[in-house]
Design a protein around this motif. Structure first.
Motif, PDB file in Angstrom:
ATOM      1  N   VAL A  93       7.495  -0.945 -12.188  1.00  0.00           N
ATOM      2  CA  VAL A  93       7.401   0.498 -11.938  1.00  0.00           C
ATOM      3  C   VAL A  93       8.785   1.015 -11.554  1.00  0.00           C
ATOM      4  CG1 VAL A  93       6.251   2.315 -10.628  1.00  0.00           C
ATOM      5  CG2 VAL A  93       5.048   0.174 -11.103  1.00  0.00           C
ATOM      6  N   PRO A  94       9.342   1.958 -12.309  1.00  0.00           N
ATOM      7  CA  PRO A  94      10.679   2.460 -11.992  1.00  0.00           C
ATOM      8  C   PRO A  94      10.700   3.342 -10.754  1.00  0.00           C
ATOM      9  CG  PRO A  94       9.765   3.645 -13.866  1.00  0.00           C
ATOM     10  CD  PRO A  94       8.798   2.548 -13.540  1.00  0.00           C
ATOM     11  N   ARG A  95      11.889   3.520 -10.210  1.00  0.00           N
ATOM     12  CA  ARG A  95      12.077   4.276  -8.969  1.00  0.00           C
ATOM     13  C   ARG A  95      11.509   5.696  -9.083  1.00  0.00           C
ATOM     14  NH1 ARG A  95      16.684   3.293  -8.688  1.00  0.00           N
ATOM     15  NH2 ARG A  95      16.931   1.900  -6.898  1.00  0.00           N
ATOM     16  N   GLU A  96      11.734   6.353 -10.224  1.00  0.00           N
ATOM     17  CA  GLU A  96      11.300   7.742 -10.340  1.00  0.00           C
ATOM     18  C   GLU A  96       9.790   7.889 -10.265  1.00  0.00           C
ATOM     19  OE1 GLU A  96      12.456   6.316 -14.564  1.00  0.00           O
ATOM     20  OE2 GLU A  96      13.233   6.170 -12.510  1.00  0.00           O
ATOM     21  N   LYS A  97       9.039   6.874 -10.689  1.00  0.00           N
ATOM     22  CA  LYS A  97       7.585   6.947 -10.578  1.00  0.00           C
ATOM     23  C   LYS A  97       7.127   6.685  -9.149  1.00  0.00           C
ATOM     24  CE  LYS A  97       6.242   6.086 -15.330  1.00  0.00           C
ATOM     25  NZ  LYS A  97       5.372   5.312 -16.244  1.00  0.00           N
ATOM     26  N   TRP A 108       3.562   5.672   3.371  1.00  0.00           N
ATOM     27  CA  TRP A 108       4.346   5.647   2.136  1.00  0.00           C
ATOM     28  C   TRP A 108       4.488   4.215   1.621  1.00  0.00           C
ATOM     29  CZ3 TRP A 108       8.674   9.344   4.279  1.00  0.00           C
ATOM     30  CH2 TRP A 108       8.233  10.671   4.173  1.00  0.00           C
ATOM     31  N   MET A 109       4.715   3.255   2.524  1.00  0.00           N
ATOM     32  CA  MET A 109       4.790   1.846   2.117  1.00  0.00           C
ATOM     33  C   MET A 109       3.493   1.402   1.453  1.00  0.00           C
ATOM     34  SD  MET A 109       6.677   0.106   5.409  1.00  0.00           S
ATOM     35  CE  MET A 109       6.023  -1.516   4.994  1.00  0.00           C
ATOM     36  N   ARG A 110       2.359   1.780   2.054  1.00  0.00           N
ATOM     37  CA  ARG A 110       1.064   1.375   1.510  1.00  0.00           C
ATOM     38  C   ARG A 110       0.823   2.002   0.131  1.00  0.00           C
ATOM     39  NH1 ARG A 110       1.331  -1.772   5.305  1.00  0.00           N
ATOM     40  NH2 ARG A 110       2.116  -2.830   3.457  1.00  0.00           N
ATOM     41  N   ARG A 111       1.287   3.210  -0.060  1.00  0.00           N
ATOM     42  CA  ARG A 111       1.139   3.857  -1.362  1.00  0.00           C
ATOM     43  C   ARG A 111       1.947   3.108  -2.429  1.00  0.00           C
ATOM     44  NH1 ARG A 111       1.515  10.400  -0.214  1.00  0.00           N
ATOM     45  NH2 ARG A 111      -0.435  10.581   0.988  1.00  0.00           N
ATOM     46  N   ILE A 112       3.165   2.756  -2.086  1.00  0.00           N
ATOM     47  CA  ILE A 112       3.985   1.997  -3.025  1.00  0.00           C
ATOM     48  C   ILE A 112       3.331   0.657  -3.324  1.00  0.00           C
ATOM     49  CG2 ILE A 112       6.176   0.734  -3.232  1.00  0.00           C
ATOM     50  CD1 ILE A 112       7.553   3.137  -1.970  1.00  0.00           C
ATOM     51  N   GLU A 113       2.797   0.023  -2.294  1.00  0.00           N
ATOM     52  CA  GLU A 113       2.098  -1.254  -2.481  1.00  0.00           C
ATOM     53  C   GLU A 113       0.926  -1.086  -3.451  1.00  0.00           C
ATOM     54  OE1 GLU A 113       0.082  -4.803   0.240  1.00  0.00           O
ATOM     55  OE2 GLU A 113       0.468  -2.829   1.111  1.00  0.00           O
ATOM     56  N   ALA A 114       0.159  -0.014  -3.287  1.00  0.00           N
ATOM     57  CA  ALA A 114      -0.998   0.227  -4.150  1.00  0.00           C
ATOM     58  C   ALA A 114      -0.576   0.441  -5.599  1.00  0.00           C
ATOM     59  CB  ALA A 114      -1.780   1.445  -3.641  1.00  0.00           C
ATOM     60  N   LEU A 160       2.231  -0.645  -7.090  1.00  0.00           N
ATOM     61  CA  LEU A 160       2.719  -1.900  -7.650  1.00  0.00           C
ATOM     62  C   LEU A 160       1.562  -2.861  -7.938  1.00  0.00           C
ATOM     63  CD1 LEU A 160       5.910  -2.590  -5.489  1.00  0.00           C
ATOM     64  CD2 LEU A 160       5.756  -1.511  -7.733  1.00  0.00           C
ATOM     65  N   PHE A 161       0.581  -2.888  -7.054  1.00  0.00           N
ATOM     66  CA  PHE A 161      -0.570  -3.772  -7.235  1.00  0.00           C
ATOM     67  C   PHE A 161      -1.360  -3.405  -8.488  1.00  0.00           C
ATOM     68  CE2 PHE A 161      -5.012  -4.944  -6.529  1.00  0.00           C
ATOM     69  CZ  PHE A 161      -4.884  -6.301  -6.247  1.00  0.00           C
ATOM     70  N   ALA A 162      -1.459  -2.090  -8.761  1.00  0.00           N
ATOM     71  CA  ALA A 162      -2.267  -1.619  -9.887  1.00  0.00           C
ATOM     72  C   ALA A 162      -1.542  -1.709 -11.225  1.00  0.00           C
ATOM     73  CB  ALA A 162      -2.701  -0.175  -9.639  1.00  0.00           C
TER      74      ALA A 162
END
Length: 202
Positions: A46-50, A31-37, A39-41
């Motif tokens: 990016v808001p919390r709901e997204k 899940w951390m890596r997904r959030i990182e991806a 934000l990177f893109a």
């Protein structure tokens, strides 16, 4: 002849948000890596709901972002919370290196002191017309100045004023929040702080 697939048909299968087959620690790391991806893109906060769309139901986005921020400790970039969302940003210590080697000239605001004062007045009194700004500063605010703020996407056009002629009003944008490291307009300094800084005009 076979019919062409639509964009929807070619899309990836639905994202498995829950990842039930993974051990809890591995699931959290994914899940951390997904959030990182994400934000990177993204070029904007990016808001919390997204972010919640890529992690399991009930997973704390705030805690995941905190763990990701800790994971990035010692790196040249960090996670910043601005405009009621999160984005990656280079740490201030590396700004000289970026200015020396990267083409980022268009990203600098290059505003005069008076430009910033007008921008502050818009931030505190929005939506506000040019006549409203004239009342604050005691002189006409040029269209060129308003144009500079528009060109840098720091202000946008608000609702028309109910005054005679229904003039346009001006409001600040998300880019304004990002530029001044604000999560929301609620984070603007109070008037007393501005007066202490010599900006009591707003």
């Amino acid at each position: 002849m076979r019919p062409r697939k639509s964009a929807k048909d070619r899309s990836d299968p639905e994202l498995d948000r829950e990842l039930p087959d993974l051990p809890p620690e591995v699931r959290w790391r994914e899940w951390m890596r997904r959030i990182e991806a994400v934000l990177f893109a993204s070029a904007s906060p990016v808001p919390r709901e997204k972010l919640a769309r890529v992690v399991g139901q009930g997973a704390s986005v705030n805690l995941l972002v905190e763990d990701l921020a800790a994971d990035l400790d010692g790196r040249a970039f960090e996670i910043a919370q601005v405009a009621e969302g999160w984005m990656f940003r280079t740490r201030p210590a590396y700004a000289p290196a970026i200015r020396a080697a990267a083409d980022v000239s268009d990203q600098f605001l290059d505003l005069s002191e008076f430009d910033v004062a007008v921008l502050a007045a818009i931030a505190y009194h929005q939506p506000i017309t040019r006549d409203g700004l004239k009342d604050i500063f005691g002189k006409e605010i040029s269209r060129d100045l308003i144009g500079r703020l528009h060109a840098r996407n720091l202000i946008g056009t608000g609702p028309r004023s109910p005054r005679r002629g229904a003039p346009y009003t001006f409001v600040t944008t998300d880019a304004f929040l990002v530029a001044f490291d604000l999560d929301s307009l609620r984070d603007l300094p109070d008037r007393e702080q501005l007066e202490d800084a010599g900006l009591g005009v707003v």
